[in-house]
Scaffold this active site. Structure first.
Site, PDB file in Angstrom:
ATOM      1  CD  GLU A  81      -3.105  -0.780   0.025  1.00  0.00           C
ATOM      2  OE1 GLU A  81      -3.026   0.487  -0.441  1.00  0.00           O
ATOM      3  OE2 GLU A  81      -3.834  -1.551  -0.293  1.00  0.00           O
ATOM      4  CD  GLU A 112       4.913 -21.280  11.583  1.00  0.00           C
ATOM      5  OE1 GLU A 112       5.017 -21.477  12.916  1.00  0.00           O
ATOM      6  OE2 GLU A 112       4.164 -20.682  10.993  1.00  0.00           O
TER       7      GLU A 112
END
Length: 272
Positions: A81, A112
């Protein structure tokens, strides 16, 4: 080292499947109301990290987010953004998720838990001492994230984190830790809920405050935003109208000619 993962503690609500939809929504909302108060307690930590990022960016540095699962996705959302909102290059704020772009939509098994990959992922961007790396992990224990920050520390790169457990390995590793302790989730262990909301709020603060410090906002307006759709063009035209008191047609013409609200306003003021 042992510590208490409050994000994994049992929900204070029982028999969720027996609740009405109304009760479910009320109780989730009541839990969500506590999140901004938890963020408020972390404001001094957030301020320290924003100050460090701003300093590094003024020296030509970049901001990296690294995370796994929901945390990684939230970092990518915030990074993606920044260019349209503030008109900055797409590679100024970079979100990296364990497992690569595939993991944005679909969980990648064991990604992960990899203790080597985060540093490799960062090296792909030729990371330097001017950059800042923020590890995002609600638990504060994600190996991908913790090991990534450890490598950064060894290489003299500034590190921060956003976690929702106090005293976690991640917080102890980061030079600029942010700990937002939101407590047990409505659904036990579902850290996409309050913890995810807390992380999103902090990310909003970090990127927005940093960009304002870098001069990417004038007054209260996104004067460098990218004009990527009709809504944003219209918003830009109206910003120009407010700033230099011209009609819609002229403001639209100036915006098309100069490419941004800032350039349109500056050029008009210089020539009139």
């Amino acid at each position: 080292m042992s510590f208490t993962k409050t994000t994994e503690q049992a929900s204070k609500y029982q028999h969720l499947e027996q609740m009405s939809v109304t009760d479910l929504l009320i109780n989730i909302n009541n839990e969500d109301k506590t999140v901004p108060l938890a963020v408020e307690k972390a404001l001094p930590q957030i301020e320290s990290l924003v100050t460090e990022i701003t300093t590094k960016m003024k020296q030509g540095g970049r901001l990296f987010y690294i995370g796994a699962g929901t945390s990684g996705r939230l970092g990518i959302v915030d990074a993606s953004e920044c260019p349209p909102t503030f008109g900055v290059p797409f590679d100024l704020v970079i979100g990296i998720i364990a497992g690569g772009d595939l993991a944005i939509r679909k969980a990648v098994e064991n990604a992960e838990d990899n203790t080597e990959q985060a540093w490799l992922d960062l090296q792909a961007f030729t990371i330097t001492k001017n950059d800042v790396v923020i590890g995002i992990a609600a638990s504060g224990t994600t190996p991908y994230v913790v090991s990534g920050l450890e490598k950064c520390n060894k290489n003299g790169i500034s590190t921060g984190c956003i976690t929702c457990n106090a005293g976690s390995p991640l917080a102890l590793t980061a030079k600029f830790p942010i700990e937002v302790v939101v407590g047990p989730e409505f659904v036990t262990g579902s850290s996409r809920m309050k913890a995810g909301t807390a992380q999103k709020l902090v990310l909003n603060m970090i990127s927005t405050a940093t960009m304002i410090q870098l001069g990417k906002v004038k007054g209260n307006k996104m004067v460098d935003m990218q004009l990527s759709n009709n809504k944003l063009v219209d918003r830009g035209v109206r910003m120009i109208m407010d700033e230099i008191s011209v009609d819609y047609t002229l403001a639209e013409q100036l915006l098309k000619q100069h490419g941004s609200v800032r350039n349109a306003v500056d050029n008009y003021k210089q020539t009139n």
